[in-house]
Motif scaffolding. Structure first.
Motif, mmCIF file in Angstrom:
data_model
loop_
_atom_site.group_PDB
_atom_site.id
_atom_site.type_symbol
_atom_site.label_atom_id
_atom_site.label_comp_id
_atom_site.label_asym_id
_atom_site.label_seq_id
_atom_site.Cartn_x
_atom_site.Cartn_y
_atom_site.Cartn_z
ATOM 1 N N GLY A 1 0.809 -1.210 0.000
ATOM 2 C CA GLY A 1 0.000 0.000 0.000
ATOM 3 C C GLY A 1 0.842 1.259 0.000
ATOM 4 N N HIS A 2 2.143 1.137 -0.201
ATOM 5 C CA HIS A 2 3.046 2.285 -0.271
ATOM 6 C C HIS A 2 3.894 2.156 -1.529
ATOM 7 C CE1 HIS A 2 1.887 2.290 3.942
ATOM 8 N NE2 HIS A 2 2.301 3.543 4.020
ATOM 9 N N ALA A 3 4.661 3.188 -1.818
ATOM 10 C CA ALA A 3 5.510 3.167 -3.008
ATOM 11 C C ALA A 3 6.795 2.377 -2.776
ATOM 12 C CB ALA A 3 5.839 4.595 -3.418
ATOM 13 N N ASP A 4 6.992 1.859 -1.590
ATOM 14 C CA ASP A 4 8.282 1.267 -1.211
ATOM 15 C C ASP A 4 8.853 0.311 -2.254
ATOM 16 O OD1 ASP A 4 7.546 2.607 1.071
ATOM 17 O OD2 ASP A 4 7.896 0.926 2.449
ATOM 18 N N LEU A 5 8.059 -0.698 -2.613
ATOM 19 C CA LEU A 5 8.592 -1.722 -3.505
ATOM 20 C C LEU A 5 8.782 -1.190 -4.932
ATOM 21 C CD1 LEU A 5 9.514 -4.575 -4.079
ATOM 22 C CD2 LEU A 5 7.114 -5.257 -4.318
ATOM 23 N N ALA A 6 7.739 -0.540 -5.453
ATOM 24 C CA ALA A 6 7.843 -0.022 -6.824
ATOM 25 C C ALA A 6 8.991 0.982 -6.929
ATOM 26 C CB ALA A 6 6.524 0.627 -7.247
ATOM 27 N N GLY A 7 9.145 1.818 -5.904
ATOM 28 C CA GLY A 7 10.205 2.826 -5.921
ATOM 29 C C GLY A 7 11.591 2.211 -5.880
ATOM 30 N N ALA A 8 11.749 1.199 -5.024
ATOM 31 C CA ALA A 8 13.066 0.564 -4.912
ATOM 32 C C ALA A 8 13.427 -0.146 -6.211
ATOM 33 C CB ALA A 8 13.084 -0.406 -3.734
ATOM 34 N N LEU A 9 12.427 -0.758 -6.848
ATOM 35 C CA LEU A 9 12.689 -1.421 -8.125
ATOM 36 C C LEU A 9 13.002 -0.383 -9.208
ATOM 37 C CD1 LEU A 9 9.854 -4.116 -8.031
ATOM 38 C CD2 LEU A 9 12.322 -4.556 -7.935
ATOM 39 N N LYS A 10 12.243 0.710 -9.188
ATOM 40 C CA LYS A 10 12.444 1.743 -10.214
ATOM 41 C C LYS A 10 13.851 2.321 -10.147
ATOM 42 C CE LYS A 10 10.848 6.380 -11.502
ATOM 43 N NZ LYS A 10 10.286 6.212 -12.846
ATOM 44 N N TYR A 11 14.281 2.693 -8.951
ATOM 45 C CA TYR A 11 15.568 3.377 -8.813
ATOM 46 C C TYR A 11 16.702 2.417 -8.444
ATOM 47 C CZ TYR A 11 12.840 7.687 -9.091
ATOM 48 O OH TYR A 11 12.012 8.700 -9.513
ATOM 49 N N ASP A 12 16.380 1.126 -8.406
ATOM 50 C CA ASP A 12 17.388 0.107 -8.124
ATOM 51 C C ASP A 12 18.070 0.337 -6.772
ATOM 52 O OD1 ASP A 12 18.655 -2.225 -8.759
ATOM 53 O OD2 ASP A 12 20.290 -1.280 -9.865
ATOM 54 N N TYR B 1 15.040 5.447 1.029
ATOM 55 C CA TYR B 1 14.916 6.703 0.259
ATOM 56 C C TYR B 1 13.510 6.864 -0.324
ATOM 57 C CZ TYR B 1 20.074 6.880 0.336
ATOM 58 O OH TYR B 1 21.396 6.931 0.704
ATOM 59 N N VAL B 2 12.887 5.759 -0.659
ATOM 60 C CA VAL B 2 11.528 5.828 -1.193
ATOM 61 C C VAL B 2 10.567 6.293 -0.107
ATOM 62 C CG1 VAL B 2 9.681 4.561 -2.330
ATOM 63 C CG2 VAL B 2 12.068 3.933 -2.755
#
Lengths: 294, 294, 294, 294
Positions: free
Chosen positions: D108-119, D125-126
């Motif tokens: 329910g947060h950007a945590d996973l998508a953000g970490a994958l996006k920015y590697d 940081y996300v």
């Protein structure tokens, strides 16, 4: 990356779809574009206009030898009924007697707000541009976007999940049938649940008998979207924001949800959040979710 | 407030000019638009293409009963030579044998950079879009903008002030004649100084004899502009910045100056700055300037 | 990809530079940023203000553990003289008696146009924002952009090529020295031609004695730029247009040329166009040019 | 007309709100801005963080002598807890041992998508940027926008209309109380229906006991909006589209409706459309509506 705009009035000579930013070398399947235009014209209980239209995409620029060349694309959708309207809506001064006034602004449309905004004495010009016919130009643009996404393995599909009080029985079962529904050569209501579709048709029949209309819900499903599109870094770059703005800009849309957003508002977090797991062999990233609410 | 874009290839079926944001109710003088397109095609020493073109603006949308209606305007400029090109540049796959390759990229054009950027094996597609013909669509848009500015009492005019080594004798005298020059029915070089114009013609004759070309300078003059357009508040809203970007986007332009900018770079401030005075009766604000360098 | 803005008044508490869109993981060398700020403050014949400033970049966001994290970057440049100005320019109502009016608008500045635009009774607020001090925030942003470009092997450098009537002797010789000039710890006029620099200094000395100022020309050189940045596909995406707009937005700039643009306007094409050759082993694309006018 | 952006991490030194485009001369009531920030920190069942924050707007630029001056506004919201975080999240390289990893991405947060996006190898940081704390900067910007709209007689208010299964009894009655609710010095749940508010509190108590959370719905009400804001002329200028995009960009929002949009989807048109009437003396335009669904 992409910029797109449309121009054109409902009963004018033509709509024009303008799309800039597609890379060069994308194969443009004109049959697919025309099929998307045809799909837009299907549906149950629609007005007679749909029979006149039979839109076909006339590509004026940006595509050569069957491929994009990096230049902006302009697509003209000619109005097949223009001969009957050119005296009522001429580009030139014309004969004011032939003008077809829209003296009663329709509720639920831009008629009144538009006439007040632009200080028109009646709503004809508003109706002409605020018309849902404008969405045909967006369908042409969307068809090109779909061809581009397809190269990346991404598929975007849609289906109807509710009409009035009737909803499909199970979203997850429907998801499996959406692709099949979108390939049909005869479209009733683009609903992936045949029983529900039949009841939706009955809802439509009922309101048509009384001269009424009825609302509905459609769902857009995208397969194979990589994580990380858009960004949380700035408000106007968030994917949810961009999607909501685009969908809400369609003529009859008054609400947008991402996933199970509306239901989530009335639920505990434990029932909504999609638990994250990890299984090395799970594609493409190894991360898994048991549900798909978000 | 205004957004504008163009699409179309030099030898494609048509250019399309797209303009959004003009208010409703502006009278659109089509003769004026076509005259501006005609003026673009004049000039001395130009290629044979100009005789084929004879552009006329085919307004597809946004204008009804001779006035804008607040909707986006699309103008189609059909290519009169399209019949001779449709096999060479078809939208569909077509016959690759009919393709007209541009194997030698021309210096001073986008040919090489474009082919490298889009990984084209030759430069035809680049030439088609990077062509100066694209500016015809911008002239149509500019003509509408001029009609709008005219309602506000603002006139935008232009003239040629140098060709090769020949320059006009006196900028300020020329300013007084620019309007007259822009109204002429026969255009040689759109220069407001007849003596200089004759010498410019000779410069052109000279280079044409050797198969060469020659550079030049044009000046855009705007009358009656109110103070305060744009703003110093943010870099991308400054009027100088917006103007320079727009002018530099024209196909053959490689330098832009505001006022006497180039000369100012080599001058003391005392010779450049326009002294400010005040005389109550001076219109519109009371403030006066003895010079017009900035 | 990048968006950047600045805020702040010349004598306010601080300037803020805002930069969005840098990818995560870029090492941020704060010494380099501060050195760029220091370089901006050098030069010959400048006012006493430069001694007060000694700007240092206070990074508030977007950088953690020495690297960008994908979030927007905000850099604060505090005004070291704020204590002396806080009563003259308070955020709160304050004491109007302490206000420092600018009753005489300066020519060559935004003072008059700004005061008329915003209906200010005098020009203090205009001077505060239109001030060249604003460019310090842009230097901080530019320093980050340079760090990013450096990762791609691209170097952007600049030098002064003319002051008043004095110009450097040879542009091509100067290009070879620009990098060296930009690394110096003592800067006179950032001119890569030592003889010319000495004569430029004399030009400045001369005008300073009479209380005058003098114009000049600087050149920006970029090494290792790949072909194909920007695009000819749409007017507002052309690299020339974007560069011209950005440079013209600087406070004292009134002209911009790409390459030898100004001279080209007075030259035959044969003397301007950079002939294209091909030699397989020439990096990076094999294509060669005998000159570098464009 | 307005452009706004934010920067800053949840536990960084400060958030910065950036707002460009407000006209000069608008009185800026700092108490109102701080009160809006205070209101954001209220609510029932929130985490302890809210007690640390007590945000106050530190205006760095764009406001002088209590009024806007036409320049961009930057507002700094300092993080009162920064002393405890500066070793964990330093701008400089710092001590990597002090870094606080977020190894388990939260659903329910950007945590996973953000970490994958920015590697990123973990989600710290996300979490820092995707945090709801970012909305504090938007509240400061919104407060200034409200002050501006107030000058035009427009009031924008909001209240909570549902928490979990509990909804207010009657929207129209609630509308009359919203202003009063927004003026309260003690805020429970900002609900305009006291009975419903009590039951909402109980819903929150219930989920808190089990460590769960619960969704909700808030409504934004705008009084005195003139007809014709935005335009139907282009998809990205429609008011509905702009509002939906802005609201959906808030961290926890997953659905947006305009008026009774969600219910309308399940209703006949006759039950939804707001009938238009006309009564000369009805302000401001004479047109009336019996309902307010759209």
């Amino acid at each position: 990356m992409l910029r797109y705009f449309t121009s054109g009035e409902s009963h004018g000579e033509a709509l024009v779809a303008f799309l800039s930013g597609l890379p060069a070398g994308l194969a443009v399947d004109q049959e697919f574009v025309d099929r998307e235009l045809w799909r837009r014209q299907q549906g149950y209980g629609r007005g007679g206009r749909m029979k006149i239209e039979r839109d076909t995409a006339h590509i004026l620029s940006g595509v050569r030898h069957g491929k994009t060349i990096g230049s902006p694309i302009a697509i003209m959708l000619q109005n097949r009924d223009w001969q009957n309207w050119k005296e009522a809506l001429p580009v030139e001064t014309g004969d004011p007697e032939k003008h077809k006034r829209v003296a009663s602004p329709r509720p639920g449309h831009a008629d009144l707000a538009g006439a007040l905004k632009y200080d028109f004495p009646e709503a004809r010009y508003v109706l002409e541009r605020a018309s849902a016919r404008e969405s045909a130009a967006r369908v042409a643009i969307g068809a090109l976007a779909k061809l581009f996404l397809r190269e990346l393995g991404i598929e975007v599909l849609s289906h109807v999940i509710a009409v009035g009080a009737t909803s499909i029985a199970d979203r997850e079962i429907a998801w499996e049938r959406v692709e099949e529904v979108s390939r049909k050569d005869e479209i009733l209501l683009s609903c992936a649940d045949p029983d529900a579709e039949q009841r939706m048709k009955e809802e439509v029949d009922k309101v048509l008998r009384t001269g009424d209309s009825v609302g509905g819900v459609f769902e857009v499903v995208a397969h194979n979207v990589p994580p990380g599109l858009g960004t949380y870094a700035q408000w106007d770059e968030r994917l949810d924001s961009l999607l909501a703005g685009a969908v809400m800009s369609l003529q009859a849309v008054k609400a947008v949800e991402i996933g199970s957003g509306i239901q989530a508002a009335h639920s505990p977090g434990s029932a909504v959040h999609d638990e994250i797991g990890y299984r090395k062999e799970s594609l493409p990233t190894g991360f898994t979710r048991t549900r798909n609410n978000a």
